[in-house]
Design a protein around this motif. Structure first.
Motif, PDB file in Angstrom:
ATOM      1  N   ALA A   1       0.861  -1.186   0.000  1.00  0.00           N
ATOM      2  CA  ALA A   1       0.000   0.000   0.000  1.00  0.00           C
ATOM      3  C   ALA A   1       0.895   1.233   0.000  1.00  0.00           C
ATOM      4  CB  ALA A   1      -0.961  -0.019   1.174  1.00  0.00           C
TER       5      ALA A   1
ATOM      6  N   GLY B   1       6.598   2.093   4.738  1.00  0.00           N
ATOM      7  CA  GLY B   1       6.758   1.460   6.054  1.00  0.00           C
ATOM      8  C   GLY B   1       5.749   1.843   7.111  1.00  0.00           C
ATOM      9  N   ILE B   2       4.654   2.522   6.718  1.00  0.00           N
ATOM     10  CA  ILE B   2       3.716   2.957   7.755  1.00  0.00           C
ATOM     11  C   ILE B   2       2.472   2.083   7.874  1.00  0.00           C
ATOM     12  CG2 ILE B   2       4.479   5.345   7.900  1.00  0.00           C
ATOM     13  CD1 ILE B   2       2.239   6.169   6.027  1.00  0.00           C
ATOM     14  N   CYS B   3       2.198   1.225   6.882  1.00  0.00           N
ATOM     15  CA  CYS B   3       0.921   0.496   6.943  1.00  0.00           C
ATOM     16  C   CYS B   3       1.067  -0.973   7.314  1.00  0.00           C
ATOM     17  CB  CYS B   3       0.146   0.647   5.645  1.00  0.00           C
ATOM     18  SG  CYS B   3       0.841  -0.219   4.230  1.00  0.00           S
ATOM     19  N   LEU B   4       2.257  -1.537   7.145  1.00  0.00           N
ATOM     20  CA  LEU B   4       2.524  -2.926   7.554  1.00  0.00           C
ATOM     21  C   LEU B   4       1.725  -3.980   6.777  1.00  0.00           C
ATOM     22  CD1 LEU B   4       3.833  -1.319   9.920  1.00  0.00           C
ATOM     23  CD2 LEU B   4       2.994  -3.065  11.452  1.00  0.00           C
ATOM     24  N   VAL B   5       1.327  -3.684   5.551  1.00  0.00           N
ATOM     25  CA  VAL B   5       0.592  -4.718   4.808  1.00  0.00           C
ATOM     26  C   VAL B   5       1.517  -5.604   3.964  1.00  0.00           C
ATOM     27  CG1 VAL B   5      -1.517  -3.335   4.702  1.00  0.00           C
ATOM     28  CG2 VAL B   5       0.012  -3.398   2.717  1.00  0.00           C
TER      29      VAL B   5
ATOM     30  N   VAL C   1       4.306  -7.304   4.507  1.00  0.00           N
ATOM     31  CA  VAL C   1       5.341  -8.031   5.243  1.00  0.00           C
ATOM     32  C   VAL C   1       5.710  -9.351   4.566  1.00  0.00           C
ATOM     33  CG1 VAL C   1       4.751  -7.040   7.466  1.00  0.00           C
ATOM     34  CG2 VAL C   1       3.651  -9.163   6.736  1.00  0.00           C
TER      35      VAL C   1
ATOM     36  N   VAL D   1       8.531  -8.910   8.608  1.00  0.00           N
ATOM     37  CA  VAL D   1       9.213  -7.631   8.373  1.00  0.00           C
ATOM     38  C   VAL D   1       8.671  -6.992   7.097  1.00  0.00           C
ATOM     39  CG1 VAL D   1      11.310  -8.389   9.535  1.00  0.00           C
ATOM     40  CG2 VAL D   1      11.129  -8.568   7.057  1.00  0.00           C
ATOM     41  N   ARG D   2       8.752  -5.682   7.067  1.00  0.00           N
ATOM     42  CA  ARG D   2       8.181  -4.932   5.946  1.00  0.00           C
ATOM     43  C   ARG D   2       9.049  -5.087   4.704  1.00  0.00           C
ATOM     44  NH1 ARG D   2       8.157   0.531   9.376  1.00  0.00           N
ATOM     45  NH2 ARG D   2      10.219  -0.347   9.757  1.00  0.00           N
TER      46      ARG D   2
END
Lengths: 304, 259
Positions: free
Chosen positions: B218, B222-226, B228, B243-244
């Motif tokens: 998305a 690195g702010i949404c964590l989708v 990984v 991990v991202r």
């Protein structure tokens, strides 16, 4: 006159804009894009007592007007947060809002009593009674009026920090749940978290998300959020914080007219990391042109 | 951090578009900052007609003219809208994003590409060429019509034997005389099964291998964590960790990835 300062209860914010939990982590990444002190506040990634790995497999599905996520509250746990991120959040020059999630009343009580030990570094606790992506999770608590009442009362006894209760929209009567939270001692209500949804891949005939369902966010949910803010603001005496699909300054103003004292930006940051900078500039232009304080808009909706 | 050091969301103009085959395009955009900063393995996030941006591995840069290049394979509405842009059209771009290949500590490289992995591997090859570092590019395609970004010196395979070696990338790798590659690492970008097989080949031959992971993304920052991916975390006392891909990756050591 012509100020964009607002207040949420006794808490004064230099802007109505707050970064929504789960769309800004703890501020490290976005602070490399803009000075976060222009914001009213930043709400941390939802924290739980123990670290959570989150859901496996595909966690995002795009829609025409937004996206579904099923991250599943991946977070480092409250102890790691206190050690590694809380002090950092305090350097950002904006209000520090800690988002608290859990599976049971005991989880919430444990989190709040632990975080209350750091009350000088925290401006508000945002209680997430609404994550749709955790099985047997917080959304089930947030859907039952009696459970909301019980968990808010229990937390109220443990802290003097402002308790903002973030509610799920996946309920039939949001007003009664918001009212129960207010009567149990909440300081503000945050509306709304994501809407439970599903996206299907028509080639495989399976849900895109490996969790099958996920939380729908983005511009598509804004009318639902506006309706819920307006409904709740009409029956509550505590402030409402709007959240859902904000992409422009007009969206912020719409939420405030509906009854919001402050407004969160979530998915918008995922599309344009510096969106809050643009919205802040536009809000400043708006209040200057109209010669008003932005806070005077709150609750000025005139229903037909 | 001063204002000039802050990351930006850029407006970039499409300078040139070439069609490489039926569904694959090669686009250059003008954005001097990205052209200057990007290293092989990093990606950019480009706006499209849909809600979210789309990630593309940087395929090349032209620092003198402020250009960066990406390859676009049309898969859905978003990639089709980018492939349909006209020269002169503007897009929003974030980048360069993620961590690229770390070439430090090795003297030679085997670069393995499949699918759209040919684009970042092209950038890696150009980068190593400019530094005069010994390397060989191995490409695997389904059939002749899929071949893009190829050069005569590359080792090539096709699944159906149209051109090159009849087989896959590992069949190509088996033809290399490894005694010619001193202190060598393998860098692989391609579909998951290919990266898994190439990693296993490298391990068997005592070579370090780096893979570039792809996940539905998305934000890209690195702010949404989708986005990984699953890495081995036994050293940290747990079976695995998420991990991202966009932030800690997309390049990871093969042995850390749980495929």
């Amino acid at each position: 006159m012509s100020s964009i300062n607002v207040k949420v209860g006794d808490l004064a914010l230099n802007s109505p804009l707050i970064l929504a939990s789960g769309t800004c982590n703890f501020g490290h990444e976005l602070s490399s894009y803009y000075d976060l002190s222009i914001l009213g506040g930043l709400s941390s990634k939802g924290l739980t007592l123990l670290p959570r790995l989150g859901n496996e497999g595909c966690r995002v599905a795009e829609t025409e007007c937004g996206m579904l996520n099923s991250v599943g509250l991946q977070n480092p746990g409250v102890e790691s947060f206190i050690k590694n991120d809380l002090d950092y959040m305090n350097t950002l020059g904006t209000k520090v809002i800690i988002n608290v999630a859990g599976h049971s009343i005991e989880d919430y009580v444990g989190m709040v009593s632990r975080l209350d030990q750091f009350s000088s570094k925290i401006d508000a606790l945002e209680i997430n009674l609404s994550c749709p992506n955790v099985r047997a999770g917080c959304m089930s608590i947030g859907s039952e009026r009696d459970q909301v009442s019980e968990v808010v009362s229990a937390m109220r006894k443990l802290t003097k920090l402002p308790l903002w209760i973030k509610l799920t929209p996946n309920v039939t009567d949001i007003k009664s749940i918001a009212y129960a939270a207010q009567e149990a001692g909440a300081d503000a209500i945050v509306l709304i978290n994501t809407l439970l949804g599903m996206v299907i891949d028509i080639k495989t005939r399976r849900p895109v998300l490996h969790n099958n369902t996920g939380g729908y966010s983005g511009p598509g949910i804004k009318p639902v959020a506006i309706r819920m803010v307006a409904e709740c603001a009409s029956v509550l005496s505590i402030p409402v914080i709007g959240c859902g699909g904000v992409m422009t300054y007009e969206d912020v103003i719409e939420f405030m007219i509906a009854g919001a004292s402050a407004v969160q930006i979530g998915t918008g940051s995922l599309v344009h990391p510096t969106l809050p900078v643009k919205i802040t500039e536009d809000l400043i232009d708006y209040v200057k042109k109209n010669d008003i304080d932005l806070s005077s808009l709150t609750g000025t909706l005139r229903m037909w | 951090m001063t204002v000039s050091e802050l990351n930006k969301e850029y407006r970039a103009v499409l300078v040139e578009k070439k069609q490489l085959n039926e569904d694959t395009f090669y686009l250059s955009f003008r954005c001097p900052d990205i052209a200057q900063k990007a290293i092989p393995g990093q990606f950019v996030n480009i706006s499209c007609s849909n809600f979210l941006k789309r990630p593309f591995g940087v395929a090349s840069t032209d620092v003198a003219n402020g250009l960066f290049y990406v390859g676009v394979k049309t898969i859905g509405k978003g990639t089709n809208s980018i492939a349909s842009l006209n020269e002169g059209d503007m897009v929003d771009v974030l980048g360069p994003l993620g961590n690229g290949f770390n070439f430090e500590g090795f003297d030679s490289f085997i670069l393995v590409a499949g699918g759209t992995g040919v684009f970042p591997i092209n950038f890696a090859s150009e980068y190593l060429q400019a530094k005069n570092v010994k390397h060989t590019v191995v490409q695997g395609f389904r059939c002749k019509s899929q071949i893009v970004m190829n050069r005569p010196e590359y080792v090539l395979s096709t699944d159906n034997g149209d051109v090159g070696i009849h087989g896959n990338c590992c069949d190509c790798l088996d033809t290399l005389d490894l005694s010619l590659y001193k202190n060598c690492a393998v860098c692989c970008v391609g579909p998951l099964p290919m990266m898994k097989a190439v990693g296993a080949w490298a391990t068997k031959n005592n070579l370090k291998c780096f893979v570039s992971m792809e996940q539905r993304m998305a934000c890209g920052i690195g702010i949404c964590l989708v986005c990984v991916c699953k890495l081995n975390a036994e050293a940290e006392g747990q079976e695995f960790k998420h991990v991202r891909c966009c932030k800690e990756g997309p390049v990871f050591p093969y042995e850390e990835v749980i495929f």
